[in-house]
Structures are given as C-alpha cells and as structure tokens.
Write an enzyme that holds these catalytic residues in place. Structure first.
Site, PDB file in Angstrom:
ATOM      1  N   ASP A  62      29.306  36.632  43.478  1.00 26.80           N
ATOM      2  CA  ASP A  62      29.331  35.869  42.217  1.00 26.80           C
ATOM      3  C   ASP A  62      28.074  36.791  41.012  1.00 26.80           C
ATOM      4  OD1 ASP A  62      32.095  34.952  40.356  1.00 26.80           O
ATOM      5  OD2 ASP A  62      30.442  35.144  38.629  1.00 26.80           O
ATOM      6  N   CYS A  70      48.839  39.443  34.585  1.00 26.04           N
ATOM      7  CA  CYS A  70      49.340  40.586  35.505  1.00 26.04           C
ATOM      8  C   CYS A  70      49.933  41.730  34.813  1.00 26.04           C
ATOM      9  CB  CYS A  70      49.597  40.478  36.904  1.00 26.04           C
ATOM     10  SG  CYS A  70      48.199  39.966  37.923  1.00 26.04           S
ATOM     11  N   THR A  99      40.256  43.631  35.161  1.00 21.70           N
ATOM     12  CA  THR A  99      40.160  45.256  34.808  1.00 21.70           C
ATOM     13  C   THR A  99      40.919  44.492  33.733  1.00 21.70           C
ATOM     14  OG1 THR A  99      41.931  44.958  36.212  1.00 21.70           O
ATOM     15  CG2 THR A  99      39.502  46.805  36.798  1.00 21.70           C
ATOM     16  N   GLU A 158      49.842  34.305  41.845  1.00 25.43           N
ATOM     17  CA  GLU A 158      49.194  33.078  41.664  1.00 25.43           C
ATOM     18  C   GLU A 158      49.998  32.011  41.954  1.00 25.43           C
ATOM     19  OE1 GLU A 158      48.176  32.802  37.779  1.00 25.43           O
ATOM     20  OE2 GLU A 158      47.153  35.024  37.356  1.00 25.43           O
ATOM     21  N   ARG A 186      46.455  32.550  30.922  1.00 20.32           N
ATOM     22  CA  ARG A 186      46.670  34.132  30.107  1.00 20.32           C
ATOM     23  C   ARG A 186      48.568  34.716  29.919  1.00 20.32           C
ATOM     24  NH1 ARG A 186      43.243  36.652  34.186  1.00 20.32           N
ATOM     25  NH2 ARG A 186      43.582  35.045  35.335  1.00 20.32           N
ATOM     26  N   PHE A 207      49.041  42.281  46.380  1.00 23.75           N
ATOM     27  CA  PHE A 207      50.001  41.736  45.594  1.00 23.75           C
ATOM     28  C   PHE A 207      50.407  39.552  46.073  1.00 23.75           C
ATOM     29  CE2 PHE A 207      51.021  45.821  47.649  1.00 23.75           C
ATOM     30  CZ  PHE A 207      51.236  46.659  46.887  1.00 23.75           C
TER      31      PHE A 207
HETATM   32  C1  UGA Z   1      52.637  39.639  39.987  1.00 24.26           C
HETATM   33  C2  UGA Z   1      53.289  39.933  41.014  1.00 24.26           C
HETATM   34  O1  UGA Z   1      54.409  39.260  41.224  1.00 24.26           O
HETATM   35  C3  UGA Z   1      52.289  39.704  42.012  1.00 24.26           C
HETATM   36  O2  UGA Z   1      52.773  40.272  42.992  1.00 24.26           O
HETATM   37  C4  UGA Z   1      51.224  41.255  42.051  1.00 24.26           C
HETATM   38  O3  UGA Z   1      50.117  40.627  43.205  1.00 24.26           O
HETATM   39  C5  UGA Z   1      50.367  40.129  41.208  1.00 24.26           C
HETATM   40  O4  UGA Z   1      51.257  39.767  39.877  1.00 24.26           O
HETATM   41  C6  UGA Z   1      49.003  41.097  40.128  1.00 24.26           C
HETATM   42  O5  UGA Z   1      49.138  41.641  39.580  1.00 24.26           O
HETATM   43  O6  UGA Z   1      48.404  39.986  40.399  1.00 24.26           O
HETATM   44  P1  UGA Z   1      52.100  36.779  39.027  1.00 24.26           P
HETATM   45  O7  UGA Z   1      51.809  37.360  37.670  1.00 24.26           O
HETATM   46  O8  UGA Z   1      51.091  35.591  39.474  1.00 24.26           O
HETATM   47  O9  UGA Z   1      52.188  37.868  39.445  1.00 24.26           O
HETATM   48  O10 UGA Z   1      53.642  35.908  39.182  1.00 24.26           O
HETATM   49  P2  UGA Z   1      54.538  36.168  39.292  1.00 24.26           P
HETATM   50  O11 UGA Z   1      55.552  34.970  40.180  1.00 24.26           O
HETATM   51  O12 UGA Z   1      55.465  37.919  39.518  1.00 24.26           O
HETATM   52  O13 UGA Z   1      55.345  35.969  37.314  1.00 24.26           O
HETATM   53  C7  UGA Z   1      54.727  37.006  36.215  1.00 24.26           C
HETATM   54  C8  UGA Z   1      55.711  36.148  34.920  1.00 24.26           C
HETATM   55  O14 UGA Z   1      57.372  36.413  35.264  1.00 24.26           O
HETATM   56  C9  UGA Z   1      55.580  34.749  34.346  1.00 24.26           C
HETATM   57  O15 UGA Z   1      55.671  34.483  33.813  1.00 24.26           O
HETATM   58  C10 UGA Z   1      57.340  34.257  35.298  1.00 24.26           C
HETATM   59  O16 UGA Z   1      57.806  33.032  34.763  1.00 24.26           O
HETATM   60  C11 UGA Z   1      58.477  35.655  35.210  1.00 24.26           C
HETATM   61  N1  UGA Z   1      59.360  35.205  35.811  1.00 24.26           N
HETATM   62  C12 UGA Z   1      59.141  35.400  37.222  1.00 24.26           C
HETATM   63  C13 UGA Z   1      61.080  35.734  34.759  1.00 24.26           C
HETATM   64  O17 UGA Z   1      60.919  35.271  34.229  1.00 24.26           O
HETATM   65  N2  UGA Z   1      61.440  36.096  35.964  1.00 24.26           N
HETATM   66  C14 UGA Z   1      61.681  35.319  36.975  1.00 24.26           C
HETATM   67  O18 UGA Z   1      62.988  36.232  37.744  1.00 24.26           O
HETATM   68  C15 UGA Z   1      60.525  35.756  37.883  1.00 24.26           C
END
Ligand code: UGA
Length: 462
Positions: A20, A288, A76, A168, A355, A165
């Site tokens: 880093d 994401c 990014t 968090e 974020r 994939f």
């Molecule tokens: C997401 C993807 O799930 C990962 O596979 C991917 O690697 C990651 O982005 C990335 O591109 O780095 P993440 O952003 O950590 O992961 O969180 P998620 O669990 O996917 O949730 C995303 C958002 O959707 C959250 O705000 C969550 O509250 C919302 N969500 C999720 C819903 O509103 N309903 C659901 O049924 C599931």
C-alpha cells in the site's frame, strides 16, 4: 478486498506481501490493527503475520521482483458520468511495468502474472497491458506479454482477470468457500499459474476449523479476459435487479394486501429462482452494486445501447428510499420538529461501511423536511460522526435506547441482529406518540411491535 484476499492466500500456504502506498496503514497492519471492521479478519491477519507468511510493505518494485503473481486490488470509484475511474489501476500497472524494466527483473524464471481483481470496464485487460508496457518503456525497458515478441528482454508478463465475489461482512468466509473462482486470460500458462495458486481452495485442502466443510470442491471457470470482466458486472447487476424486482412486488403487495415475505418464500423455493436476495425493504446500497450497475449502464451507453432493465433497477431502488420518507409523512403528517431515530447506519450488517448507505440519504431527506435525526449503529457510529454537514443533520447515539428517547418514529435501516432483541416495551415507553416504527428491512415481528404499543409499518407486509 486486497487485504482479505492476501490474508486468505497466506492461510492456504502462499507467501504474500500486501503493498500500500499509505505508510501509516502499512505500519498499522504490521502491528495487527485493521483499517476496516470485517468479522474474522484481524485474527486471520495476526495469525498469518505470526506464521511469517503475510507481510506488509510500501515497496512495490521490490515486491514485484519477488513475486510470481501480482494482484491489482485498488478501488475503481464511480466517475461523474457513472463510468469506473481507472486512475488507480492505471497507476499501479505503470509501476509494475517500471519494476519489470529494472535489472533485478532479469532474475525472473517465469513470466509475472498480473491479475486484475479490481472491477473494471470490459476491455480493461488490454488497458492494463498497455500501461505495463508504457511503464516499462518509461523506465527504459521493453517487455511484451506475447511470447516470442520480447524485443530482447529476458522476462515478460501475462495479464489475467480474476473478479471478486466476496461480500462485505462475510468476506473471509466467501474467500475460503466461494461458489466459483473465475479466471480470464488469453494465455494458457497464466491460467495454469492461477489454477495452481488457487488449488488449495479449489480442492478444499487448506486447514479449517469448519467441520464439515461447506464446500466439497469449487468450480474453476476459465474464460477470455473480456468475458471474465463482464461476469462481474453481470452478477452484481443481476443481484441488484433481483432485489429491485422483489421491491417492486412488495409495493404491489401493499396495494393488494398480500405479504411479500410469503410471496418471496413461495417464489424462492423454485430452484430456478432461488430464495436468496429476495428480501424486500429500502433497497441496495454499498460500495459495489450502485457503482457496478452505474458502470454497466455507462458501458452500454458508450455503444449507443439503452440498458432499459438496468435503468429500471436503479429507479426502483431510488423509489424505495423515498418510500421511507413517504411512510413517515403519512403517519406523522408534518416532519417539522419531529425526532426520528435511525436504527442502523452501515449499508448492511456486520460492516462499518457507510458508502452509499441508505441511512445517509434518508437522514438528508428528513433533515431537509425539518426533522431531527438521531442514528445508532453497533459498529459504524464513530465513522458516521461528522460525516454529513451541517453536523446536526445526523446526531449519533451510542446506545439504541438513547437514540429512541423522545423519538416520534424509528426507522430500522440496517438489519443488525441486535435489533431483533430490542426490549419493545422499553422502546415504547421511551418514544413519543405516534410511536411509529418503519421497518425498512422487515426485520421485526409486526404483532410483537403492535402488542408493545407501537405502530408498525413494514414494506409489502399487507
Ligand atoms: C456485493 C455482492 O453480493 C458480492 O458478490 C460482490 O463481490 C460485492 O458486491 C462486490 O462487488 O465487491 P456487498 O456489496 O458486500 O456484496 O453486499 P450484499 O450482501 O450483496 O448486499 C448489497 C446490498 O443489497 C445491501 O445494501 C443489502 O442490504 C441489500 N440487499 C441484499 C437487499 O436489500 N435485499 C436482499 O435480499 C439482499
């Protein structure tokens, strides 16, 4: 993401150096202090540093000379037009090129595999190659990723795409037990190197305390560079669309008097649909989905294609946020002078990431309408302090009951497990009429909330 990947690859037996440019961060990590909250990460990092497999450095060139594989795992961020900003990826690629042009690189036995883990627009593999070449040329060397076209140089490199994939909040688990590993490269030897690197995870042979292991073996999907880059955007956009879809259904459920939870359950049992990512509520946020859906829309527009479905995915998501304010207005009438508690500030549970967190947008909307907003989050409270301006836009409490004291309404913004166990009687006695609970994640049991003397409003729950 880089830190989690590095620590996990160290745990499966590799020697890993995380580089880093921030000296303070490198010093902190070396001492075992984590820059983010991520379950299981600190224990893993401290353990691997102790075993001598994981180290931290600011010396990119020195690390490149020692390495067989270099992962680029920088951010990014979203540019003004929605496209992904590649300046950090570009800067690192150039530095890698510069290192490859140094005399030390001549000791290299095998081509360096430069793996792009950052989410980048389709075609960025070529862009990374171009910048490695430029970096090498600026430093006085001439290298090529094409065997036999080395212009006299003794080493060369390969570029591969290895989209990430992990989620968090469960990033360590997802790294050890992924649904698949995707690898895009145009040369066979790069794929072979990466297959060998991931072998302990693919075959699930690394040490773990999980018994039984959640996975028997992990599919290793190999493809060309552009398709690997596209898989990442397609997967995230599909998941965001799935959530927007169930949110659209939730709105219709409310109109017709159906329960979206039952609908999602009944739908999700169809294996073609699947039950995950069908939780209705205030929608998706984080670092994401918003960024990747915006980037894919921007890529489509570059080719004069209108991404109608993706546009709708975003519109539905924006409507869900507004839905919270509409529900509050319907019950409280005016928001002026009303105190509203936000339960949960992080964009999802088990992280302190703010974020694109719905809480921030909702706080701004409520403040503009004259409400006083107090937020509570089990881990993101400190980060939220002073994040918004003016500072009184979002007050932060460090106890949920303190946030609820004197509040006319509470909004469950993040589905932290802790909120399920709230003493609803205590909540009711500390709040003021109309004692409204807007459950943005359909987390609480409506009849329990009602029985405690609170007024309940969920999303799509009849
Ligand atoms: C997401 C993807 O799930 C990962 O596979 C991917 O690697 C990651 O982005 C990335 O591109 O780095 P993440 O952003 O950590 O992961 O969180 P998620 O669990 O996917 O949730 C995303 C958002 O959707 C959250 O705000 C969550 O509250 C919302 N969500 C999720 C819903 O509103 N309903 C659901 O049924 C599931």
């Amino acid at each position: 993401m880089g830190l989690v990947t590095g620590a996990c690859l160290a745990h499966v037996g590799h020697r890993v150096t995380c580089v880093d440019k921030d000296e303070g961060r490198v010093a902190e990590l070396t001492e075992g202090r984590m820059p983010i909250y991520e379950p299981g990460l600190e224990e893993l990092v401290v353990g691997e540093v102790g075993q001598g497999r994981l180290s931290f450095s600011t010396d990119l060139a020195g690390t490149v000379h020692e390495a067989d594989v270099v992962f680029i795992a920088v951010d990014t961020p979203q540019g003004d037009d929605g496209s992904a900003d590649l300046s950090s990826v570009g800067a690192v690629a150039r530095m890698v090129g510069g290192a490859l042009a140094q005399p030390e690189a001549r000791r290299r036995q095998r081509p360096l595999v430069v793996v792009n883990k950052s989410t980048v627009p389709v075609g960025s593999g070529d862009f990374v190659s171009m910048l490695i070449e430029e970096g090498a040329a600026e430093a006085g060397g001439a290298h090529s990723s094409t065997p036999g076209n080395n212009n006299g140089a003794t080493v060369d490199y390969r570029v591969a795409s290895n989209p990430e994939f992990l989620r968090e909040g469960s990033a360590v688990y997802d790294s050890f037990f992924p649904d698949r590993i995707v690898l895009g490269a145009d040369e066979r030897d790069a794929l072979d190197t990466m297959r060998a690197l991931y072998e302990p995870i693919i075959e699930q042979t690394f040490p773990t305390r999980r018994d039984p292991r959640p996975k028997a073996a992990v599919p290793f999907v190999t493809t060309d560079l552009a398709s690997a880059e596209m898989i990442k955007y397609a997967a995230n956009s599909f998941l965001a669309t799935k959530i927007s879809f169930i949110n659209e259904i939730a709105t219709i459920c409310e109109l017709v008097g159906a329960d979206v939870g039952s609908v999602a359950h009944g739908m999700g049992l169809d294996e073609r649909i699947g039950s995950r990512f069908l939780s209705a509520g205030i929608g998706w946020g984080g670092s994401c989905f918003p960024k990747d859906v915006a980037a894919l829309r921007s890529i489509a527009r570059e080719y004069d294609h209108e991404p109608l479905l993706l546009d709708a995915t975003v519109s539905v998501n924006e409507r869900q946020r507004k839905g919270v304010v509409a529900k509050l207005q319907r019950e409280l009438h005016t928001l002026k002078g009303k105190r509203i508690a936000l339960l949960g500030l992080a964009f999802k549970p088990n992280t302190d990431d703010l974020r694109e967190a719905p809480s921030l947008k909702i706080a701004c909307e409520l403040y503009q309408r004259g409400a006083r907003v107090v937020g509570y989050d089990p881990v993101a409270g400190k980060k939220a302090l002073g994040l918004l301006s003016p500072p009184d836009l979002l007050k932060v409490a460090f106890d949920p009951y303190e946030a609820l004291e004197g509040a006319h309404a509470a909004v469950v913004v993040t589905e932290w497990e802790e909120f399920r166990g709230l003493d609803l009687g205590r909540v009711a006695s500390s709040m003021k009429d109309p004692r409204l609970v807007v459950d943005g994640r359909n987390l609480l049991n409506p009849s329990d909330v009602g029985a405690a003397g609170l007024r309940y409003r969920g999303f799509g729950r009849g």
